[in-house]
Scaffold this motif. Structure first.
Motif, PDB file in Angstrom:
ATOM      1  N   GLY A   1      56.147  32.385  46.313  1.00  0.00           N
ATOM      2  CA  GLY A   1      55.070  32.469  45.330  1.00  0.00           C
ATOM      3  C   GLY A   1      55.190  33.708  44.465  1.00  0.00           C
ATOM      4  O   GLY A   1      54.972  33.659  43.246  1.00  0.00           O
ATOM      5  N   ASP A   2      55.541  34.831  45.085  1.00  0.00           N
ATOM      6  CA  ASP A   2      55.681  36.098  44.366  1.00  0.00           C
ATOM      7  C   ASP A   2      57.107  36.362  43.920  1.00  0.00           C
ATOM      8  O   ASP A   2      57.338  37.152  43.005  1.00  0.00           O
ATOM      9  N   ALA A   3      58.081  35.723  44.577  1.00  0.00           N
ATOM     10  CA  ALA A   3      59.495  35.973  44.277  1.00  0.00           C
ATOM     11  C   ALA A   3      60.270  34.657  44.219  1.00  0.00           C
ATOM     12  O   ALA A   3      61.153  34.409  45.041  1.00  0.00           O
ATOM     13  N   PRO A   4      59.952  33.794  43.230  1.00  0.00           N
ATOM     14  CA  PRO A   4      60.642  32.501  43.154  1.00  0.00           C
ATOM     15  C   PRO A   4      62.147  32.631  42.942  1.00  0.00           C
ATOM     16  O   PRO A   4      62.905  31.733  43.305  1.00  0.00           O
ATOM     17  N   GLU A   5      62.570  33.756  42.411  1.00  0.00           N
ATOM     18  CA  GLU A   5      64.003  33.984  42.188  1.00  0.00           C
ATOM     19  C   GLU A   5      64.792  34.016  43.494  1.00  0.00           C
ATOM     20  O   GLU A   5      66.024  33.892  43.488  1.00  0.00           O
ATOM     21  N   THR A   6      64.108  34.129  44.629  1.00  0.00           N
ATOM     22  CA  THR A   6      64.764  34.069  45.944  1.00  0.00           C
ATOM     23  C   THR A   6      65.510  32.746  46.101  1.00  0.00           C
ATOM     24  O   THR A   6      66.551  32.689  46.748  1.00  0.00           O
ATOM     25  N   VAL A   7      64.996  31.683  45.489  1.00  0.00           N
ATOM     26  CA  VAL A   7      65.656  30.378  45.568  1.00  0.00           C
ATOM     27  C   VAL A   7      67.048  30.454  44.937  1.00  0.00           C
ATOM     28  O   VAL A   7      67.995  29.884  45.456  1.00  0.00           O
ATOM     29  N   ASN A   8      67.176  31.185  43.832  1.00  0.00           N
ATOM     30  CA  ASN A   8      68.482  31.350  43.195  1.00  0.00           C
ATOM     31  C   ASN A   8      69.374  32.313  43.971  1.00  0.00           C
ATOM     32  O   ASN A   8      70.567  32.070  44.124  1.00  0.00           O
ATOM     33  N   ALA A   9      68.782  33.388  44.457  1.00  0.00           N
ATOM     34  CA  ALA A   9      69.561  34.440  45.122  1.00  0.00           C
ATOM     35  C   ALA A   9      70.079  34.005  46.482  1.00  0.00           C
ATOM     36  O   ALA A   9      71.184  34.384  46.879  1.00  0.00           O
ATOM     37  N   ASP A  10      69.304  33.199  47.204  1.00  0.00           N
ATOM     38  CA  ASP A  10      69.660  32.831  48.580  1.00  0.00           C
ATOM     39  C   ASP A  10      69.137  31.432  48.912  1.00  0.00           C
ATOM     40  O   ASP A  10      68.305  31.273  49.813  1.00  0.00           O
ATOM     41  N   PRO A  11      69.609  30.413  48.173  1.00  0.00           N
ATOM     42  CA  PRO A  11      69.013  29.077  48.300  1.00  0.00           C
ATOM     43  C   PRO A  11      69.124  28.439  49.674  1.00  0.00           C
ATOM     44  O   PRO A  11      68.231  27.698  50.079  1.00  0.00           O
ATOM     45  N   GLU A  12      70.191  28.732  50.403  1.00  0.00           N
ATOM     46  CA  GLU A  12      70.404  28.048  51.687  1.00  0.00           C
ATOM     47  C   GLU A  12      70.089  28.949  52.884  1.00  0.00           C
ATOM     48  O   GLU A  12      70.586  28.737  53.981  1.00  0.00           O
ATOM     49  N   ASN A  13      69.227  29.937  52.650  1.00  0.00           N
ATOM     50  CA  ASN A  13      68.796  30.810  53.735  1.00  0.00           C
ATOM     51  C   ASN A  13      67.382  31.315  53.435  1.00  0.00           C
ATOM     52  O   ASN A  13      66.420  30.650  53.751  1.00  0.00           O
ATOM     53  N   GLY A  14      67.264  32.468  52.806  1.00  0.00           N
ATOM     54  CA  GLY A  14      65.952  33.069  52.530  1.00  0.00           C
ATOM     55  C   GLY A  14      65.105  32.289  51.545  1.00  0.00           C
ATOM     56  O   GLY A  14      63.894  32.476  51.483  1.00  0.00           O
ATOM     57  N   GLY A  15      65.727  31.386  50.769  1.00  0.00           N
ATOM     58  CA  GLY A  15      64.998  30.594  49.789  1.00  0.00           C
ATOM     59  C   GLY A  15      64.440  29.288  50.326  1.00  0.00           C
ATOM     60  O   GLY A  15      64.135  28.384  49.548  1.00  0.00           O
ATOM     61  N   TRP A  16      64.296  29.186  51.650  1.00  0.00           N
ATOM     62  CA  TRP A  16      63.738  27.965  52.252  1.00  0.00           C
ATOM     63  C   TRP A  16      62.314  27.721  51.759  1.00  0.00           C
ATOM     64  O   TRP A  16      61.625  28.642  51.369  1.00  0.00           O
ATOM     65  N   PHE A  17      61.899  26.459  51.762  1.00  0.00           N
ATOM     66  CA  PHE A  17      60.577  26.085  51.259  1.00  0.00           C
ATOM     67  C   PHE A  17      59.549  25.909  52.362  1.00  0.00           C
ATOM     68  O   PHE A  17      58.424  26.362  52.242  1.00  0.00           O
ATOM     69  N   ALA A  18      59.927  25.194  53.426  1.00  0.00           N
ATOM     70  CA  ALA A  18      58.958  24.887  54.474  1.00  0.00           C
ATOM     71  C   ALA A  18      59.655  24.613  55.792  1.00  0.00           C
ATOM     72  O   ALA A  18      60.845  24.327  55.835  1.00  0.00           O
ATOM     73  N   LYS A  19      58.856  24.713  56.857  1.00  0.00           N
ATOM     74  CA  LYS A  19      59.305  24.321  58.190  1.00  0.00           C
ATOM     75  C   LYS A  19      58.408  23.173  58.642  1.00  0.00           C
ATOM     76  O   LYS A  19      57.192  23.208  58.440  1.00  0.00           O
ATOM     77  N   VAL A  20      59.042  22.168  59.219  1.00  0.00           N
ATOM     78  CA  VAL A  20      58.355  20.937  59.604  1.00  0.00           C
ATOM     79  C   VAL A  20      58.611  20.652  61.075  1.00  0.00           C
ATOM     80  O   VAL A  20      59.755  20.730  61.529  1.00  0.00           O
ATOM     81  N   LYS A  21      57.532  20.333  61.815  1.00  0.00           N
ATOM     82  CA  LYS A  21      57.686  19.860  63.196  1.00  0.00           C
ATOM     83  C   LYS A  21      58.138  18.403  63.092  1.00  0.00           C
ATOM     84  O   LYS A  21      57.435  17.560  62.559  1.00  0.00           O
TER      85      LYS A  21
END
Length: 121
Positions: A78-98
């Motif tokens: 929410g505050d750092a959407p650029e994380t998706v670009n910087a680390d899409p397959e690690n820190g840029g995760w969106f959600a965790k689902v059971k």
């Protein structure tokens, strides 16, 4: 890590799936400027839109690769959407689902199959 044809990825740790978008998707989107993560407790079905990512180029739905209940959302985005670009397959995760049905994970593409799929696009 497994992938969908819609360019989401998922990892499984016990019965908790972490979900995000692939590096390829992040690259195609360009600079991400907004991310809407799903609400905690939301029930999702594989293939349903459950989050939104907006870039300078486009707004796109993010589809759940696996069914279950949202138990965590990456509020950092929410505050750092650029994380998706910087680390899409690690820190840029969106959600965790059971996870409701772990066999859905097995039906997804592994990295080699996903890379082969990208060559057909």
């Amino acid at each position: 890590m497994r992938f969908t044809k819609d360019h989401e990825w998922v990892t499984l740790d016990g019965d908790i799936a972490t979900i995000g978008i692939s590096a390829h998707a992040a690259e195609q989107l360009g600079d991400v400027v907004f991310v809407e993560t799903p609400e905690l407790g939301k029930a999702v079905k594989a293939g349903d839109a459950f989050a939104v990512v907006e870039s300078v180029k486009a707004a796109s739905d993010v589809y759940a690769p696996i069914s279950g209940e949202v138990v965590d959302a990456n509020t950092v985005l929410g505050d750092a959407p650029e994380t998706v670009n910087a680390d899409p397959e690690n820190g840029g995760w969106f959600a965790k689902v059971k996870v409701a049905d772990a066999s859905e994970y097995d039906a997804l593409m592994d990295r080699a199959a996903y890379e082969a799929f990208l060559q057909t696009q």
